[in-house]
Each structure stands twice: as structure tokens, then as C-alpha cells.
Design an enzyme around this catalytic site. Structure first.
Site, PDB file in Angstrom:
ATOM      1  N   CYS A   1      -0.692   0.784   6.154  1.00  0.00           N
ATOM      2  CA  CYS A   1      -1.047  -0.095   7.270  1.00  0.00           C
ATOM      3  C   CYS A   1      -1.983  -1.196   6.789  1.00  0.00           C
ATOM      4  O   CYS A   1      -2.736  -1.008   5.827  1.00  0.00           O
ATOM      5  CB  CYS A   1      -1.762   0.673   8.388  1.00  0.00           C
ATOM      6  N   ASP A   2      -1.940  -2.315   7.490  1.00  0.00           N
ATOM      7  CA  ASP A   2      -2.906  -3.368   7.226  1.00  0.00           C
ATOM      8  C   ASP A   2      -3.146  -4.156   8.505  1.00  0.00           C
ATOM      9  O   ASP A   2      -2.190  -4.558   9.178  1.00  0.00           O
ATOM     10  CB  ASP A   2      -2.432  -4.318   6.133  1.00  0.00           C
ATOM     11  N   SER A   3      -4.416  -4.352   8.834  1.00  0.00           N
ATOM     12  CA  SER A   3      -4.781  -5.068  10.054  1.00  0.00           C
ATOM     13  C   SER A   3      -5.542  -6.338   9.714  1.00  0.00           C
ATOM     14  O   SER A   3      -6.394  -6.344   8.824  1.00  0.00           O
ATOM     15  CB  SER A   3      -5.663  -4.191  10.957  1.00  0.00           C
ATOM     16  N   LYS A  26       0.832  -1.213   0.000  1.00  0.00           N
ATOM     17  CA  LYS A  26       0.000   0.000   0.000  1.00  0.00           C
ATOM     18  C   LYS A  26       0.861   1.255   0.000  1.00  0.00           C
ATOM     19  O   LYS A  26       0.602   2.203  -0.762  1.00  0.00           O
ATOM     20  CB  LYS A  26      -0.929  -0.022   1.213  1.00  0.00           C
ATOM     21  N   GLY A  70       0.233  -4.475  10.428  1.00  0.00           N
ATOM     22  CA  GLY A  70       1.500  -4.208   9.763  1.00  0.00           C
ATOM     23  C   GLY A  70       1.602  -2.729   9.425  1.00  0.00           C
ATOM     24  O   GLY A  70       0.609  -2.093   9.065  1.00  0.00           O
TER      25      GLY A  70
END
EC number: 3.6.1.9
Length: 222
Positions: free
Chosen positions: A81-83, A57, A118
Site C-alpha cells: 500500500c501507499d498513501s 512494495k 494505492g
């Protein structure tokens, strides 16, 4: 002044950053998350998956800004970000449909799971990526056991359909979280302690990015 670009459409992430004194530019990456995850080597650890998604991203947003020759690429940081929720060894992203959300809550209710987020920070100067730092935070979430009517009402709001793990901490879902062990900002979607460290790793002090309250109020009102 170094610019801060948030590579996410999440209003919750934006609010966390604004409450912490930043005024981010928001750009959406439009990354195909499923394709990125599918391209990873077999056996990639869950923490590696969310970091890879965050990096994809951030890189997509940085590339778009550079291609546009946007003013911000003279000096900025781009944050992706990635959750995802780790339940019984399986990563869960956004449920997207009420049926999937209901099935996930049937497994989560009355139990605990780890919310992994992340983060990837790219330093861009003179339209080039000159530094990168990435890492993951993990926070244990202890879920309540909502009554069937409560759960039906929650899912009917639509809130859990577009968020990792089918819950929020800062919205209606907070009624159904007994407690957390870890960083609450990370559960909302962007971990302030980790982002501060990653910014330092690419040569930026978070205090350089702070803006005054009047500017934040004006930007929020737009």
C-alpha cells in the site's frame, strides 16, 4: 490455509487488518519511494503514482520471501500500500520534519484534500507470483483550522511527521478532521472494501483469511 503478508511497517494498517479478523505476517519492503516515483513517465496521474509505489512494495516483499524460500510462499497473498495526499494538484507524502509539517498544515487548514491510497495484491503459489491486482481509492478529507498553539502541540508529538499528508484519522490528528467523504479504512492506510475486491480478483475470498478472536488476541499480546 492461504497466508496474508502485509508489506508495510505501519502499525495503523496492521491494526485495521487485525480488527477485521486477519492475522498478517508483516514484512517491510525497504523500497526507495522517491526513486520509484522518479522513474515513472512524466505526466503519470496521481492515482498511477500511488499504485506504482504499492506495486513496488508488494513485489519487493514477494521477491524477498521467495529468495528466502519462506514457508509462506507455498500459498499466500502479499499486499502493498501507499498513501499520499493530493493538495492543489500536488502529491504529498510524509513531511519528515516539523518545518515541512507546519508548512503543509498552513495550506491544508480549513480546506479539503483527497487522500489517495494505492493497493497491490500479489498471489504467490509454489514460490511464484501467479496473479496480480491493483487499484487506488480516493477519500476527500475536510480539515479543521487548528489554532496555532494546537498545531504546534500536535506537531511536537511527532505523529504527523511519518504519515502521508501530515495527519492521522485514528490518532491525535483525528481532532483536526471535520469529516471525510469515502472509506475511513483507506484514510488510515488500507482500504478494506478495495482489498476484499482485489483479493477476489486473484482468487481468494477474504473469509478464507479470517482467524478466530483468541488467536488474534494472543498474537497482539506477543
Amino acid at each position: 490455509m492461504t497466508g496474508f503478508v502485509l508489506g508495510s511497517a505501519s502499525p495503523a494498517r496492521l491494526q485495521v487488518l487485525r480488527s477485521a479478523g486477519l492475522d498478517p505476517m508483516v514484512r517491510v519492503s525497504h523500497v526507495d519511494e522517491d526513486a520509484v516515483a522518479a522513474a515513472l513517465p512524466a505526466g503519470t496521474a496521481p492515482e498511477g503514482v500511488v499504485c506504482a509505489l504499492a506495486r513496488a512494495k508488494a513485489e519487493a516483499v514477494a521477491a524477498a520471501l521467495i529468495a528466502e524460500n519462506a514457508d509462506v510462499v507455498a500459498d499466500c497473498v502479499v499486499v502493498g500500500c501507499d498513501s499520499m495526499l493530493l493538495v492543489d494538484g500536488e502529491l504529498q507524502g510524509k513531511p519528515l520534519t516539523p518545518e515541512v509539517a507546519l508548512r503543509r498544515w498552513a495550506v491544508m487548514a480549513g480546506r479539503s484534500a483527497d487522500l489517495l491510497t494505492g493497493h497491490c495484491v500479489l498471489r504467490v503459489r509454489q514460490a511464484q507470483i501467479v496473479a496480480e491486482a491493483a487499484d487506488c481509492t480516493g477519500t476527500t478529507v475536510h480539515f479543521a483550522a487548528p489554532a496555532a498553539a494546537e498545531l504546534d502541540a500536535y506537531i511536537a508529538t511527532g505523529e504527523p511527521l511519518q504519515v502521508a499528508g501530515a495527519f492521522t484519522l485514528d490518532g491525535r490528528g483525528g481532532w483536526f478532521v471535520d469529516r471525510i467523504d469515502g472509506d475511513p479504512s483507506s484514510v488510515i492506510g488500507i482500504g478494506l472494501p478495495l482489498v476484499r475486491r482485489l483479493l477476489g480478483d486473484v482468487g481468494v475470498a477474504v473469509t478464507q483469511l479470517w482467524v478466530d478472536g483468541a488467536q488474534l488476541r494472543a498474537d497482539a499480546a506477543r
